[in-house]
Design a protein around this motif. Sequence first.
Motif, PDB file in Angstrom:
ATOM      1  N   ARG A  20       0.845  -1.187   0.000  1.00 59.10           N
ATOM      2  CA  ARG A  20       0.000   0.000   0.000  1.00 59.10           C
ATOM      3  C   ARG A  20       0.885   1.243   0.000  1.00 59.10           C
ATOM      4  NH1 ARG A  20      -5.417  -0.068  -1.285  1.00 59.10           N
ATOM      5  NH2 ARG A  20      -6.620  -1.486   0.042  1.00 59.10           N
ATOM      6  N   PRO A  21       0.488   2.306  -0.719  1.00 60.44           N
ATOM      7  CA  PRO A  21       1.233   3.568  -0.617  1.00 60.44           C
ATOM      8  C   PRO A  21       1.178   4.095   0.812  1.00 60.44           C
ATOM      9  CG  PRO A  21      -0.291   3.601  -2.465  1.00 60.44           C
ATOM     10  CD  PRO A  21      -0.623   2.383  -1.666  1.00 60.44           C
ATOM     11  N   VAL A  22       2.182   4.850   1.193  1.00 62.00           N
ATOM     12  CA  VAL A  22       2.234   5.396   2.548  1.00 62.00           C
ATOM     13  C   VAL A  22       1.034   6.293   2.802  1.00 62.00           C
ATOM     14  CG1 VAL A  22       3.544   6.856   4.125  1.00 62.00           C
ATOM     15  CG2 VAL A  22       4.743   5.237   2.639  1.00 62.00           C
ATOM     16  N   ASN A  23       0.727   7.171   1.845  1.00 61.33           N
ATOM     17  CA  ASN A  23      -0.416   8.073   1.986  1.00 61.33           C
ATOM     18  C   ASN A  23      -1.439   7.709   0.919  1.00 61.33           C
ATOM     19  OD1 ASN A  23      -2.217  10.200   2.316  1.00 61.33           O
ATOM     20  ND2 ASN A  23      -0.582  11.638   2.855  1.00 61.33           N
ATOM     21  N   LEU A  24      -2.267   6.725   1.217  1.00 60.74           N
ATOM     22  CA  LEU A  24      -3.176   6.155   0.224  1.00 60.74           C
ATOM     23  C   LEU A  24      -4.152   7.179  -0.329  1.00 60.74           C
ATOM     24  CD1 LEU A  24      -4.210   3.642  -1.261  1.00 60.74           C
ATOM     25  CD2 LEU A  24      -5.666   3.162   0.714  1.00 60.74           C
ATOM     26  N   SER A  25      -4.723   8.028   0.536  1.00 64.60           N
ATOM     27  CA  SER A  25      -5.773   8.950   0.104  1.00 64.60           C
ATOM     28  C   SER A  25      -5.253  10.024  -0.838  1.00 64.60           C
ATOM     29  CB  SER A  25      -6.435   9.604   1.323  1.00 64.60           C
ATOM     30  OG  SER A  25      -5.482  10.352   2.059  1.00 64.60           O
ATOM     31  N   ARG A  26      -3.977  10.380  -0.735  1.00 66.81           N
ATOM     32  CA  ARG A  26      -3.431  11.460  -1.558  1.00 66.81           C
ATOM     33  C   ARG A  26      -2.619  10.964  -2.751  1.00 66.81           C
ATOM     34  NH1 ARG A  26      -1.216  16.070   2.710  1.00 66.81           N
ATOM     35  NH2 ARG A  26      -3.200  16.423   3.797  1.00 66.81           N
ATOM     36  N   SER A  27      -2.199   9.721  -2.715  1.00 68.52           N
ATOM     37  CA  SER A  27      -1.267   9.247  -3.736  1.00 68.52           C
ATOM     38  C   SER A  27      -1.931   9.009  -5.083  1.00 68.52           C
ATOM     39  CB  SER A  27      -0.602   7.949  -3.269  1.00 68.52           C
ATOM     40  OG  SER A  27      -1.552   6.899  -3.233  1.00 68.52           O
ATOM     41  N   GLY A  28      -3.230   8.663  -5.081  1.00 70.44           N
ATOM     42  CA  GLY A  28      -3.888   8.321  -6.334  1.00 70.44           C
ATOM     43  C   GLY A  28      -3.459   6.968  -6.863  1.00 70.44           C
ATOM     44  N   THR A  29      -2.770   6.200  -6.024  1.00 67.59           N
ATOM     45  CA  THR A  29      -2.279   4.873  -6.394  1.00 67.59           C
ATOM     46  C   THR A  29      -2.841   3.848  -5.425  1.00 67.59           C
ATOM     47  OG1 THR A  29      -0.227   5.683  -7.398  1.00 67.59           O
ATOM     48  CG2 THR A  29      -0.193   3.438  -6.526  1.00 67.59           C
ATOM     49  N   ASP A  30      -3.353   2.737  -5.969  1.00 67.39           N
ATOM     50  CA  ASP A  30      -3.943   1.705  -5.112  1.00 67.39           C
ATOM     51  C   ASP A  30      -2.897   0.801  -4.483  1.00 67.39           C
ATOM     52  OD1 ASP A  30      -6.520   2.597  -5.668  1.00 67.39           O
ATOM     53  OD2 ASP A  30      -6.742   1.263  -7.394  1.00 67.39           O
TER      54      ASP A  30
END
Length: 221
Positions: A20-30
């Motif tokens: 998971r990306p560190v900052n899921l809500s802001r990264s735009g990456t799943d």
Amino acid sequence: MTVQDDSRENELIQLFNLERPVNLSRSGTDAILTLNELKITFELKSTTKTSVTTVRDFGPEHIKKWRGKHWLFGFYEKGGKILKYCLYASPKMMAPWISEKSDYVGSDYKLAQLIPELISISLLYEIVGEKEVYTLEDAQSLQKRQYTIQEYRNKMDLESGYSPEGMLSILKDRCKYLIERGSTLNNPHIPASYFEGWERITTNHAQRLRELVTETIQENT
């Protein structure tokens, strides 16, 4: 995302050994695949049908977000709990579908860029009346909740409010927002026919994904 969608996405991440990306809500990456020190970004989708739904309000931000991304699709039994098979798509494989949708909304978004600049001071006066100084309430009557209070204050070009030119800028923003809002494509589907001939991943998920991504990288170097 619903609880069920979130659960299926987590299953795909575990099955393919992704992060998971560190900052899921802001990264735009799943999800992220680390491969030979490269960080490969992924869009994840799951479905209980043979087609795949994407997003409710498809627009330029999704085009920008999805171009260059790798994709994983999980196809589930009707109940949504049993995974049947998965598909991998490289950026090149998804490019025709993204371009088709981009073309569909493209002219509308050009209107959103061009039409606001045609709005004149005289049109502003017709809409909100003619004043030397407009108040915060006047501005909010135009742009509603599309600005935060701080944004409204930052746009004040007079000590006590807004000049006609300042209000004209806000009116242009409002016009742009309304055109863009009406220009989004509601939940475009990727049809089953788009996936014809694609390899179905049913075993050794993590290993096979890395092999396919490696092949994609080698093709592009």
